[in-house]
Scaffold this motif. Structure first.
Motif, PDB file in Angstrom:
ATOM      1  N   GLU A  31       0.832  -1.214   0.000  1.00 12.44           N
ATOM      2  CA  GLU A  31       0.000   0.000   0.000  1.00 12.44           C
ATOM      3  C   GLU A  31       0.861   1.257   0.000  1.00 12.44           C
ATOM      4  O   GLU A  31       0.553   2.240  -0.701  1.00 12.44           O
ATOM      5  N   ALA A  32       1.954   1.214   0.767  1.00 11.31           N
ATOM      6  CA  ALA A  32       2.845   2.375   0.779  1.00 11.31           C
ATOM      7  C   ALA A  32       3.476   2.590  -0.583  1.00 11.31           C
ATOM      8  O   ALA A  32       3.628   3.736  -1.061  1.00 11.31           O
ATOM      9  N   ALA A  33       3.857   1.462  -1.260  1.00 10.24           N
ATOM     10  CA  ALA A  33       4.441   1.583  -2.594  1.00 10.24           C
ATOM     11  C   ALA A  33       3.438   2.172  -3.582  1.00 10.24           C
ATOM     12  O   ALA A  33       3.791   3.002  -4.439  1.00 10.24           O
ATOM     13  N   ALA A  34       2.172   1.756  -3.461  1.00  8.12           N
ATOM     14  CA  ALA A  34       1.151   2.300  -4.368  1.00  8.12           C
ATOM     15  C   ALA A  34       0.968   3.789  -4.139  1.00  8.12           C
ATOM     16  O   ALA A  34       0.796   4.571  -5.088  1.00  8.12           O
ATOM     17  N   ARG A  35       1.005   4.168  -2.851  1.00  9.59           N
ATOM     18  CA  ARG A  35       0.875   5.606  -2.578  1.00  9.59           C
ATOM     19  C   ARG A  35       2.092   6.386  -3.053  1.00  9.59           C
ATOM     20  O   ARG A  35       1.962   7.506  -3.551  1.00  9.59           O
ATOM     21  N   ARG A  36       3.286   5.761  -2.894  1.00  8.69           N
ATOM     22  CA  ARG A  36       4.496   6.454  -3.329  1.00  8.69           C
ATOM     23  C   ARG A  36       4.523   6.661  -4.841  1.00  8.69           C
ATOM     24  O   ARG A  36       5.090   7.633  -5.356  1.00  8.69           O
ATOM     25  N   GLU A  37       3.935   5.679  -5.592  1.00  8.31           N
ATOM     26  CA  GLU A  37       3.906   5.799  -7.050  1.00  8.31           C
ATOM     27  C   GLU A  37       3.070   6.989  -7.517  1.00  8.31           C
ATOM     28  O   GLU A  37       3.242   7.484  -8.656  1.00  8.31           O
ATOM     29  N   GLU A  38       2.149   7.434  -6.685  1.00  6.21           N
ATOM     30  CA  GLU A  38       1.292   8.552  -7.035  1.00  6.21           C
ATOM     31  C   GLU A  38       1.954   9.911  -6.766  1.00  6.21           C
ATOM     32  O   GLU A  38       1.404  10.951  -7.098  1.00  6.21           O
ATOM     33  N   ARG A  39       3.116   9.871  -6.077  1.00  8.10           N
ATOM     34  CA  ARG A  39       3.779  11.146  -5.770  1.00  8.10           C
ATOM     35  C   ARG A  39       4.435  11.738  -7.027  1.00  8.10           C
ATOM     36  O   ARG A  39       4.583  11.040  -8.053  1.00  8.10           O
ATOM     37  N   GLU A  40       4.882  12.898  -6.883  1.00  6.80           N
ATOM     38  CA  GLU A  40       5.490  13.639  -7.997  1.00  6.80           C
ATOM     39  C   GLU A  40       6.808  13.011  -8.422  1.00  6.80           C
ATOM     40  O   GLU A  40       7.446  12.282  -7.649  1.00  6.80           O
ATOM     41  N   GLN A  41       7.199  13.326  -9.647  1.00  5.86           N
ATOM     42  CA  GLN A  41       8.399  12.750 -10.235  1.00  5.86           C
ATOM     43  C   GLN A  41       9.637  13.136  -9.437  1.00  5.86           C
ATOM     44  O   GLN A  41      10.598  12.363  -9.378  1.00  5.86           O
ATOM     45  N   ALA A  42       9.567  14.273  -8.775  1.00  8.67           N
ATOM     46  CA  ALA A  42      10.742  14.746  -8.036  1.00  8.67           C
ATOM     47  C   ALA A  42      11.067  13.851  -6.848  1.00  8.67           C
ATOM     48  O   ALA A  42      12.218  13.831  -6.372  1.00  8.67           O
ATOM     49  N   GLU A  43      10.091  13.120  -6.370  1.00 11.73           N
ATOM     50  CA  GLU A  43      10.328  12.277  -5.201  1.00 11.73           C
ATOM     51  C   GLU A  43      10.744  10.857  -5.594  1.00 11.73           C
ATOM     52  O   GLU A  43      10.845   9.972  -4.749  1.00 11.73           O
ATOM     53  N   ALA A  44      10.980  10.620  -6.929  1.00  7.28           N
ATOM     54  CA  ALA A  44      11.301   9.267  -7.403  1.00  7.28           C
ATOM     55  C   ALA A  44      12.599   8.753  -6.788  1.00  7.28           C
ATOM     56  O   ALA A  44      12.695   7.594  -6.360  1.00  7.28           O
TER      57      ALA A  44
ATOM     58  N   GLU B 210      15.351   5.245  -2.971  1.00  9.61           N
ATOM     59  CA  GLU B 210      16.229   5.014  -1.820  1.00  9.61           C
ATOM     60  C   GLU B 210      15.451   4.416  -0.645  1.00  9.61           C
ATOM     61  O   GLU B 210      15.940   3.518   0.053  1.00  9.61           O
ATOM     62  N   ARG B 211      14.232   4.930  -0.438  1.00 14.41           N
ATOM     63  CA  ARG B 211      13.417   4.388   0.641  1.00 14.41           C
ATOM     64  C   ARG B 211      13.099   2.910   0.413  1.00 14.41           C
ATOM     65  O   ARG B 211      13.147   2.083   1.324  1.00 14.41           O
ATOM     66  N   GLU B 212      12.783   2.597  -0.865  1.00 12.05           N
ATOM     67  CA  GLU B 212      12.476   1.205  -1.181  1.00 12.05           C
ATOM     68  C   GLU B 212      13.697   0.303  -0.974  1.00 12.05           C
ATOM     69  O   GLU B 212      13.567  -0.832  -0.497  1.00 12.05           O
ATOM     70  N   ALA B 213      14.869   0.837  -1.353  1.00 11.72           N
ATOM     71  CA  ALA B 213      16.083   0.031  -1.134  1.00 11.72           C
ATOM     72  C   ALA B 213      16.300  -0.232   0.355  1.00 11.72           C
ATOM     73  O   ALA B 213      16.675  -1.338   0.776  1.00 11.72           O
ATOM     74  N   ARG B 214      16.106   0.839   1.162  1.00  9.75           N
ATOM     75  CA  ARG B 214      16.277   0.652   2.598  1.00  9.75           C
ATOM     76  C   ARG B 214      15.248  -0.348   3.150  1.00  9.75           C
ATOM     77  O   ARG B 214      15.559  -1.175   4.009  1.00  9.75           O
ATOM     78  N   GLU B 215      14.043  -0.238   2.642  1.00 13.07           N
ATOM     79  CA  GLU B 215      13.017  -1.156   3.124  1.00 13.07           C
ATOM     80  C   GLU B 215      13.325  -2.598   2.728  1.00 13.07           C
ATOM     81  O   GLU B 215      13.097  -3.529   3.499  1.00 13.07           O
ATOM     82  N   ARG B 216      13.831  -2.759   1.466  1.00 14.28           N
ATOM     83  CA  ARG B 216      14.199  -4.124   1.061  1.00 14.28           C
ATOM     84  C   ARG B 216      15.332  -4.674   1.942  1.00 14.28           C
ATOM     85  O   ARG B 216      15.314  -5.843   2.324  1.00 14.28           O
ATOM     86  N   ALA B 217      16.313  -3.803   2.207  1.00 13.19           N
ATOM     87  CA  ALA B 217      17.403  -4.259   3.081  1.00 13.19           C
ATOM     88  C   ALA B 217      16.864  -4.631   4.471  1.00 13.19           C
ATOM     89  O   ALA B 217      17.297  -5.615   5.086  1.00 13.19           O
ATOM     90  N   GLU B 218      15.934  -3.813   4.985  1.00 16.56           N
ATOM     91  CA  GLU B 218      15.373  -4.086   6.300  1.00 16.56           C
ATOM     92  C   GLU B 218      14.594  -5.403   6.309  1.00 16.56           C
ATOM     93  O   GLU B 218      14.691  -6.207   7.248  1.00 16.56           O
ATOM     94  N   ARG B 219      13.831  -5.591   5.217  1.00 18.33           N
ATOM     95  CA  ARG B 219      13.076  -6.837   5.136  1.00 18.33           C
ATOM     96  C   ARG B 219      14.002  -8.042   5.047  1.00 18.33           C
ATOM     97  O   ARG B 219      13.751  -9.092   5.636  1.00 18.33           O
TER      98      ARG B 219
END
Length: 317
Positions: A194-207, A212-221
């Protein structure tokens, strides 16, 4: 053989013995009184029955007390034997004296029957009573041993049932923990999607920040997954160690009483298993073959390991 059979045999022996004693006493009085009267002054003829009565009274005392001692498993020593044979010989001599003085061999034989029967009956009755007492004691010891064996078997069955129940509770608790962890993992994964779906809706500048957030989350997982796998591995290893220890303890306890004294290492392992199983000190001593005092000292060490270690250290100095 049971208690009723023993009582019946004792009654038959007692009744038969006293019938023979009574008959021999009566026959002796009737036989000896005329002999005593012949060898007593006329004015004292009335004392003639006293002698056979005294001798026969001694016979009664010997027979009665020998019966009591034999029933209790005791032995009066040599004096009762001397009194028994002395009274028997006296009775025999007094009964055959008149016929012997007359050189009547048939009379000697006839009058010797009752005294000889009395002597042999007294000895045989004593032997029978001792044999009956020994048989009763052996039967009681056997029954006591069987009762103790049944009690030990029942205690072992209760211990085995308690162990199985404990293992089942531990297994159910482990399954419940695994289920809760699985549900938590699913919930976390759903939240991540759900967080990933919400993040995809954000502006291009936050890509870039999102990547980076997704990478950190994958590492955490991945770290959490490794930690969960490690924790699960450790739990399995602990469960295996507990199960192996339980099997070893059950094997030590199921070995039964030791035929000989165990080596100290094996004895300590057996006593530790008995302590963990809650067995009494005497039962643990029977299992390992060591003394109750030594087993009590090991129990004290297991109850208070720090105090026991300090005492051992002081003793070693």
């Amino acid at each position: 053989m049971n208690a009723a059979h023993v009582r019946s045999a004792e009654r038959a022996l007692s009744v038969g013995t006293w019938l023979i004693v009574a008959g021999a006493m009566l026959y002796s009085i009737l036989t000896v009184t005329p002999l005593a009267a012949k060898h007593t002054p006329d004015e004292w003829d009335w004392t003639a029955p006293i002698l056979p009565l005294v001798v026969d009274a001694a016979v009664v005392i010997v027979v009665r007390l020998d019966a009591v001692l034999a029933r209790l498993g005791g032995h009066g020593g040599w004096w009762p034997v001397v009194l028994r044979w002395m009274t028997g010989c006296m009775t025999l001599a007094l009964n055959v004296a008149d016929s012997a003085l007359k050189k009547d061999l048939v009379g000697v034989a006839v009058h010797a029957v009752a005294p000889l029967l009395l002597i042999v009956t007294a000895e045989t009755g004593l032997a029978y009573r001792r044999a009956i007492t020994a048989a009763v004691q052996e039967l009681e010891a056997k029954q006591r041993a069987e009762r103790e064996a049944r009690e030990r078997a029942a205690a072992e069955r209760r211990e085995e049932a308690a162990r199985r129940a404990r293992e089942e509770r531990e297994h159910a608790a482990a399954l419940a923990r695994e289920q809760r962890e699985h549900e938590a993992r699913l919930a976390r994964e759903q939240a991540g999607r759900e967080a990933a779906a919400r993040r995809e809706e954000r502006e291009q500048a936050e890509a870039r920040e999102r990547a980076e957030r997704e990478a950190r989350e994958r590492a955490e997982r991945e770290r959490e997954r490794r930690e969960r796998e490690r924790a699960e591995r450790e739990r399995r290893e602990q469960a295996e160690r507990r199960e192996r220890a339980e099997r070893e303890r059950a094997a030590l306890l199921a070995a039964g009483p030791a035929a000989e004294k165990f080596p100290e290492d094996r004895a300590r392992a057996t006593v530790k298993a008995a302590f963990d199983a809650g067995l009494p000190v005497r039962a643990a001593a029977e299992l390992c073959g060591w003394s109750v005092g030594w087993v009590s000292a090991r129990y004290a060490e297991y109850r208070q390991p720090d105090a026991g270690g300090a005492e051992l250290a002081i003793a070693s100095r």
